[in-house]
Design a protein around this motif. Sequence first.
Motif, PDB file in Angstrom:
ATOM      1  N   TRP A 115     -11.006  -4.453  -4.480  1.00 29.93           N
ATOM      2  CA  TRP A 115     -10.003  -5.428  -4.897  1.00 29.93           C
ATOM      3  C   TRP A 115      -9.637  -6.415  -3.800  1.00 29.93           C
ATOM      4  O   TRP A 115      -8.986  -7.432  -4.068  1.00 29.93           O
ATOM      5  CB  TRP A 115      -8.730  -4.708  -5.357  1.00 29.93           C
ATOM      6  CG  TRP A 115      -8.907  -4.012  -6.663  1.00 29.93           C
ATOM      7  CD1 TRP A 115      -9.251  -2.704  -6.862  1.00 29.93           C
ATOM      8  CD2 TRP A 115      -8.765  -4.593  -7.958  1.00 29.93           C
ATOM      9  NE1 TRP A 115      -9.322  -2.446  -8.202  1.00 29.93           N
ATOM     10  CE2 TRP A 115      -9.027  -3.589  -8.899  1.00 29.93           C
ATOM     11  CE3 TRP A 115      -8.438  -5.864  -8.403  1.00 29.93           C
ATOM     12  CZ2 TRP A 115      -8.980  -3.816 -10.263  1.00 29.93           C
ATOM     13  CZ3 TRP A 115      -8.380  -6.090  -9.775  1.00 29.93           C
ATOM     14  CH2 TRP A 115      -8.653  -5.071 -10.684  1.00 29.93           C
ATOM     15  N   ALA A 116      -9.974  -6.131  -2.547  1.00 30.02           N
ATOM     16  CA  ALA A 116      -9.524  -6.930  -1.403  1.00 30.02           C
ATOM     17  C   ALA A 116      -9.848  -8.424  -1.522  1.00 30.02           C
ATOM     18  O   ALA A 116      -8.959  -9.253  -1.285  1.00 30.02           O
ATOM     19  CB  ALA A 116     -10.065  -6.353  -0.101  1.00 30.02           C
TER      20      ALA A 116
ATOM     21  N   ASP B 267      -5.181  -3.336   0.078  1.00 25.26           N
ATOM     22  CA  ASP B 267      -6.233  -2.759  -0.768  1.00 25.26           C
ATOM     23  C   ASP B 267      -7.174  -1.869   0.036  1.00 25.26           C
ATOM     24  O   ASP B 267      -7.557  -0.792  -0.414  1.00 25.26           O
ATOM     25  CB  ASP B 267      -7.022  -3.868  -1.472  1.00 25.26           C
ATOM     26  CG  ASP B 267      -6.238  -4.529  -2.575  1.00 25.26           C
ATOM     27  OD1 ASP B 267      -5.299  -3.913  -3.109  1.00 25.26           O
ATOM     28  OD2 ASP B 267      -6.567  -5.681  -2.922  1.00 25.26           O
ATOM     29  N   VAL B 268      -7.541  -2.316   1.220  1.00 24.39           N
ATOM     30  CA  VAL B 268      -8.425  -1.521   2.073  1.00 24.39           C
ATOM     31  C   VAL B 268      -7.733  -0.229   2.484  1.00 24.39           C
ATOM     32  O   VAL B 268      -8.307   0.861   2.386  1.00 24.39           O
ATOM     33  CB  VAL B 268      -8.888  -2.338   3.305  1.00 24.39           C
ATOM     34  CG1 VAL B 268      -9.635  -1.461   4.290  1.00 24.39           C
ATOM     35  CG2 VAL B 268      -9.750  -3.517   2.870  1.00 24.39           C
ATOM     36  N   LEU B 269      -6.481  -0.326   2.937  1.00 23.23           N
ATOM     37  CA  LEU B 269      -5.731   0.859   3.354  1.00 23.23           C
ATOM     38  C   LEU B 269      -5.479   1.815   2.190  1.00 23.23           C
ATOM     39  O   LEU B 269      -5.416   3.028   2.380  1.00 23.23           O
ATOM     40  CB  LEU B 269      -4.388   0.453   3.975  1.00 23.23           C
ATOM     41  CG  LEU B 269      -4.450  -0.255   5.316  1.00 23.23           C
ATOM     42  CD1 LEU B 269      -3.072  -0.791   5.698  1.00 23.23           C
ATOM     43  CD2 LEU B 269      -4.990   0.667   6.387  1.00 23.23           C
TER      44      LEU B 269
ATOM     45  N   ALA C 208     -10.893  -1.040  -1.708  1.00 27.61           N
ATOM     46  CA  ALA C 208     -11.447  -2.206  -1.012  1.00 27.61           C
ATOM     47  C   ALA C 208     -12.140  -3.187  -1.953  1.00 27.61           C
ATOM     48  O   ALA C 208     -12.203  -4.381  -1.654  1.00 27.61           O
ATOM     49  CB  ALA C 208     -12.417  -1.753   0.077  1.00 27.61           C
TER      50      ALA C 208
ATOM     51  N   GLY D 117      -7.473   2.425  -0.248  1.00 27.89           N
ATOM     52  CA  GLY D 117      -8.703   2.980  -0.801  1.00 27.89           C
ATOM     53  C   GLY D 117      -9.274   2.194  -1.967  1.00 27.89           C
ATOM     54  O   GLY D 117     -10.066   2.720  -2.740  1.00 27.89           O
TER      55      GLY D 117
ATOM     56  N   ALA E  46      -5.075  -8.165   1.137  1.00 28.25           N
ATOM     57  CA  ALA E  46      -6.407  -7.574   1.273  1.00 28.25           C
ATOM     58  C   ALA E  46      -6.352  -6.287   2.094  1.00 28.25           C
ATOM     59  O   ALA E  46      -6.990  -5.284   1.745  1.00 28.25           O
ATOM     60  CB  ALA E  46      -7.360  -8.578   1.912  1.00 28.25           C
ATOM     61  N   LEU E  47      -5.572  -6.306   3.168  1.00 30.28           N
ATOM     62  CA  LEU E  47      -5.434  -5.119   4.006  1.00 30.28           C
ATOM     63  C   LEU E  47      -4.822  -3.962   3.219  1.00 30.28           C
ATOM     64  O   LEU E  47      -5.231  -2.804   3.384  1.00 30.28           O
ATOM     65  CB  LEU E  47      -4.588  -5.450   5.235  1.00 30.28           C
ATOM     66  CG  LEU E  47      -4.439  -4.359   6.289  1.00 30.28           C
ATOM     67  CD1 LEU E  47      -5.797  -3.912   6.822  1.00 30.28           C
ATOM     68  CD2 LEU E  47      -3.572  -4.868   7.429  1.00 30.28           C
TER      69      LEU E  47
ATOM     70  N   ALA F 261       0.799  -1.227   0.000  1.00 26.72           N
ATOM     71  CA  ALA F 261       0.000   0.000   0.000  1.00 26.72           C
ATOM     72  C   ALA F 261       0.832   1.279   0.000  1.00 26.72           C
ATOM     73  O   ALA F 261       0.433   2.270  -0.606  1.00 26.72           O
ATOM     74  CB  ALA F 261      -0.944   0.002   1.203  1.00 26.72           C
TER      75      ALA F 261
ATOM     76  N   SER G  52      -7.474  -9.850  -4.165  1.00 24.96           N
ATOM     77  CA  SER G  52      -6.092  -9.871  -3.690  1.00 24.96           C
ATOM     78  C   SER G  52      -5.877 -10.965  -2.658  1.00 24.96           C
ATOM     79  O   SER G  52      -4.828 -11.616  -2.651  1.00 24.96           O
ATOM     80  CB  SER G  52      -5.702  -8.513  -3.089  1.00 24.96           C
ATOM     81  OG  SER G  52      -5.602  -7.555  -4.113  1.00 24.96           O
TER      82      SER G  52
END
Length: 180
Positions: free
Chosen positions: A80-81, A72-74, A78, A76, A69-70, A28, A84
């Motif tokens: 894709w999480a 992608d969430v971090l 999500a 922006g 996944a984290l 990220a 991923s």
Amino acid sequence: MKQNQTTKTLFRLILSALFAALIAVFTAFVSIKTGINDGYLHFGDSLVYLAGCMLPLPYAAAAAAVGGALADVLGGAAVWAPFSAVIKALNTLPFALVYTCRLTKSPQRILNKTTAWMPLLSGLITIFGYFLAEGLLYSFPTAAVSMLASLVQAVGSAALYYAAGAALDRVQLKKRLHLQ
């Protein structure tokens, strides 16, 4: 030093959490925007490869899935999480299977004759996994445009894995952490 099963399990959980955090950060925040379909290049995959070399399969896959996944969430993204999580867990398979199936004569090393080829297989999983994900989310012509960026990322991650693996082997990290 002989470790009992509880200590070994706890150590693997801690190492898995550490890898998940490193994968998230290196994906990220240590990244370069490509300008292609809002994509970016990152070095998180090199840590996914190292996790596959240092942890047994379920731990390595979990660390990679959570970290990817984290990230992608971090970052922006999500949406894709879930993709991923699956792709990054699959990225650990070539590495972890080398050790699980005892396909190497040098299990105490991260980088050896067998694992040296695994970034190729794992890179193909990344390229085609994200091609499929992007095709499902947007369109397959759009996904085809992103494949070049995925290839560049796979090559960069492989190079960093080779450098880190060689350095960690020089200090005999797997032996020192009793990961053989």
